[in-house]
Structure formats: C-alpha cells, structure tokens
Motif scaffolding. Structure first.
Motif, short mmCIF file in Angstrom:
data_model
loop_
_atom_site.label_atom_id
_atom_site.label_comp_id
_atom_site.label_asym_id
_atom_site.label_seq_id
_atom_site.Cartn_x
_atom_site.Cartn_y
_atom_site.Cartn_z
N THR A 312 -22.17 26.73 10.27
CA THR A 312 -22.60 28.06 9.84
C THR A 312 -23.99 27.94 9.21
OG1 THR A 312 -21.56 27.80 7.66
CG2 THR A 312 -20.24 28.85 9.40
N THR A 385 -16.02 32.52 15.88
CA THR A 385 -16.87 32.50 14.68
C THR A 385 -16.47 31.40 13.70
OG1 THR A 385 -15.45 34.15 13.63
CG2 THR A 385 -17.36 34.96 14.88
N LEU A 389 -21.55 28.03 15.84
CA LEU A 389 -22.62 28.63 15.06
C LEU A 389 -22.98 30.00 15.63
CD1 LEU A 389 -24.94 28.44 12.95
CD2 LEU A 389 -26.31 27.39 14.77
#
Length: 467
Positions: A312, A385, A389
C-alpha cells in the motif's frame, strides 16, 4: 570480486601509458592510486591520503616485484599525438565504425558495442578468470577513463593480461594511420551519452490520452523521459554477490488515468539461457567455488527482473525492507523471466518466499544486440485491494529494482539490487490554474505603465520637472 584485485608480484598493469608488455611509469601508478579504477573495487585515494602518503604507497607497491628493481629496464611513456578535429562529425564517425569492423572489435564488443560479440563467452584473463568485454555504452565505467583521449591511449597500449591487444603495431604496419585510430576512439566514445547519467529520485509518469504503448519499441516511448538507476551486488545475505552483470536499469513510465505502463531497459550480454555462454558460466562457477557461497552446479538459468512496490502507498516516510520485504512487512512485486517468457505478480516476504497472486501484469519483452527492453502494463485500480498496490495519481509511490543474468550464474540471492526510489503519476494542471496565473499579468503591466505616467504629470510634465 570480479575482476580480482591486482597481483602486484607480476608487475602486470592494464592501465598504462607505456607500450604493451612494459612496466607502468610512476605517473601511471599514481593515477590509479589517486583516481581509482571505475567498474572495480579500487577506490580513489586522492581525497583520503596526502600526496606524500600516496607516493609512499606507490613506492611500497613496487617492492612486491623484482621487475621494478631491474634498472636495465627503461620505463618510458609512449608519445601520443593530439586528437584531430571534427570528432563528432558524420564522416569521422563513419571512418571510426569502418575500422571498428575491419579490426574485428565487434567479435568481442558486439555489433552495437554492448559486449555481446561471438567471442565474448570465451574471454578470460591470463590467470584464467572470466572477464567481460567492455560495454561501450557505459564509458563512465571505463577503467582507463571516459574521454576520447583515454580510449585512444587504451587502443595504443592495450590491456596487458587480457584479450584486449595493442593496436600500435597496426600503425607501424600501415594497416591504419594514427588519425584513423583516433577516429575509432571517437566512434567508441560516441556510443555513450555526452554526460554520465544523473540519478534522480523520482520517476515522473506522464499522463497521456488513449491506449498505452504495450510494445517496448512503440514510437510513443521516444519523447518520454528516461531515468537511470544504478544496481549493485547483493552482499547482505549469503550467497553474496559482489559482481552483478547488470549494473543499471533505465526506466520510463506513462499512464492514462486508468492504466500504467512502465518500460525497463538494461544491457545484458546474453539472452539467457544461452548454451553459447556455458564456457563463461563454468569458469565463473569455478571462481565462485573459492568464496563463502554454496557451490552451484551449471543449469539453464534465465534472465530475470523485478519491479518492487510496497503493498500500500505509505502515508509517511516509512517503507518496507528494501531487500524483498519481510514476513511481517511484505512487498508487492512484478516479476519477469526470460524462460519461460512471462510475468507474474505476487507478495515477497523476504528473499526465500514469494507468493504469486492470481492477477498478473501484461508484459512484452525484446532482446536485441545485448539489450533487454521490457514493458509492464497494469490497471491503476484492481479488485484485490488487500494484496495488490492501488496506484494513485499525484502520490509518491516507492519503487525498487532487481535483476539477474542467468549466464552469470545469478539466481536467488545472487542478484543486482537497488535502493528505494519513487514513482509519481503526474496529473495535468487544471485550466483554471493557468487562467488564474495569466489574469494578473495584464493588470500588473497596466499598473506598471500607469504609475510612471502619473509621476511624470506630478513632476511637471517630463524630464524638465526632474531637473
């Protein structure tokens, strides 16, 4: 280390101003001590030791060999001519290329100069250590210096104890003239950029309209900015690797608001696996048997490259461990391999663990004359998700690179690595921004013209009022 450190007892030095087979001058030795040797582990000492200390080092190095004690040997530098003009002109480069072919430079250095010639897999130095033909597109790594004059001197002196000969005898035999040898040096220099590439921290992915270029040779990539990132050997974990074959990667990126395309270009002398390079790989494995690594048997290893991101986008400055993450801090990677020719995506939790994900980026690759060109393409947003990424426009996204050359026995931890850099997906500036900046300009100009007029009127109507 490859190349191995110099054996001072033999008094054989590659970088000299003396004829082939002759001892170096004191100035040659001092230059190596002062400036180091690019592309090797030998650093520059000019800024670390005083001149007297460096001269003492030089004097001590000469005591290792009795050849320096033989006063009957007269050490004298060659007389080098000056570079002729017009070196960057088309005719000069044409002549240089002509002699590049006629004296068979391509047999080792390749048709395009990337060290992939037909004789390249057989190259070794006099002690039998495997060596590469120089990649002539990276003059900043030339051990004898990057300039035309430096290259000319290497052509005149040769590199003793290597397959690189001296071409002074061809001048003596009138096969070519001294000026033509300069033209060859100018041609070799023309293969590299005018300046060493600058390392920048951020890759800017330009936003384009329409479909993204999927092919690495699509003309769309021509005007896109290229970013240079050096790679170094992985020396943190065993088996450590001090001499990676891939020393850098060039990166370009574009996006259209929905998808991202990243183009990677790197020089690689072989399209691995390539049985023609087995001789070189076997010599390399014999060399590696003496280090602290686990012995390796020859196998058809592929070329590989990895594009690494965090899972992330981080909010602050924290980033995962650069060497492929960790068990508690995995990284998201795109991995490409030359055999089989494919790309996969997954999460790395350290060097030993990689968990593939169902979705993969699209990838196309081309190998041509010692160079790989590869394009990854993926949607900015995906359904997964939790693991993949999610790219965002206007954010600085950490990115890192890894590469393996299969013909150099590179696999697993024996690889080339980079540190973290950043990828930024640019967004077009809203039209209102330009309007808001343009409107004040005529207002300012008008006020600037009005104020002097009013001042003149108050002062009596012109220059007379100031007298």
């Amino acid at each position: 280390m490859l190349p191995r450190p110099r054996d001072f007892t033999g008094a054989i030095y590659k970088i000299r101003t003396t004829a082939s087979g002759q001892l170096p001058t004191d100035a040659d030795l001092m230059r190596a001590i002062d400036e180091g040797l690019s592309g090797t582990a030998m650093p520059a000492w000019k800024a670390r030791l005083s001149e007297s200390e460096r001269r003492n080092v030089m004097a001590y190095l000469k005591t290792f060999s009795t050849f320096f004690a033989d006063t009957s040997q007269h050490v004298q530098a060659l007389a080098f001519s000056s570079e002729p003009g017009g070196g960057s002109g088309a005719e000069a480069l044409r002549i240089g290329r002509q002699f590049y072919d006629s004296i068979h430079c391509f047999k080792c250095h390749g048709q395009q100069g990337r060290g992939d010639g037909p004789s390249a897999p057989d190259l070794h130095d006099d002690p039998g250590q495997p060596i590469f033909a120089a990649d002539l597109h990276q003059n900043w790594r030339f051990r004898g210096g990057p300039t035309v004059a430096d290259i000319y001197r290497r052509l005149r002196t040769g590199l003793d104890a290597t397959p690189m000969p001296s071409f002074s005898d061809l001048i003596d035999k009138k096969f070519l003239t001294d000026e033509q040898l300069w033209r060859l040096a100018q041609y070799v220099r023309s293969l590299s950029p005018d300046r060493p590439p600058e390392v920048r921290d951020v890759i800017h992915a330009r936003q384009v309209v329409g479909a993204l270029p999927a092919s690495p040779d699509d003309s769309t990539w021509g005007p896109v900015d290229r970013y240079y990132f050096p790679l170094v050997g992985q020396v943190i974990r065993k088996p450590r690797w001090f001499a990676p074959a891939v020393t850098a990667v060039w990166v370009q990126a574009v996006h259209n608001g929905k998808e991202l395309a990243v183009r990677l270009t790197w020089d690689d002398r072989s399209q691995s696996p390539d049985t023609a390079w087995n001789k070189y790989t076997r010599r390399l494995l014999v060399t590696l048997a003496g280090d602290d690594s686990t012995p390796v048997e020859l196998a058809p290893w592929p070329d590989q490259v990895v594009l690494q991101f965090p899972r992330t986008i981080p909010e602050g400055t924290e980033r995962p461990y650069f060497l492929m993450g960790s068990e508690t801090g995995p990284v998201y990677q795109w991995r490409w391999t030359s055999a089989p020719r494919r790309a996969v995506a997954g999460l790395a939790r350290g060097v030993e663990r990689f968990d593939t994900l169902p979705a993969t980026p699209a990838a196309q690759a081309v190998w041509d004359h010692g160079q790989w060109r590869l394009v990854f393409t993926r949607a900015l947003a995906t359904a997964d998700t939790a693991n993949e990424l999610q790219f965002a426009v206007g954010r600085a996204i950490p990115v890192a690179f890894f590469a393996w050359d299969g013909s150099s026995a590179e696999r697993d931890a024996r690889m080339a690595v980079s540190t973290w850099y950043f990828l930024a997906l640019d967004q077009p500036t809203p039209p209102g921004t330009f309007i808001s900046r343009v409107i004040p300009m005529p207002l300012t100009l008008g006020l600037g013209m009005l104020l002097p007029v009013r001042a003149q009127r108050r002062g009596g109507g012109g220059r007379a009022g100031w007298a």
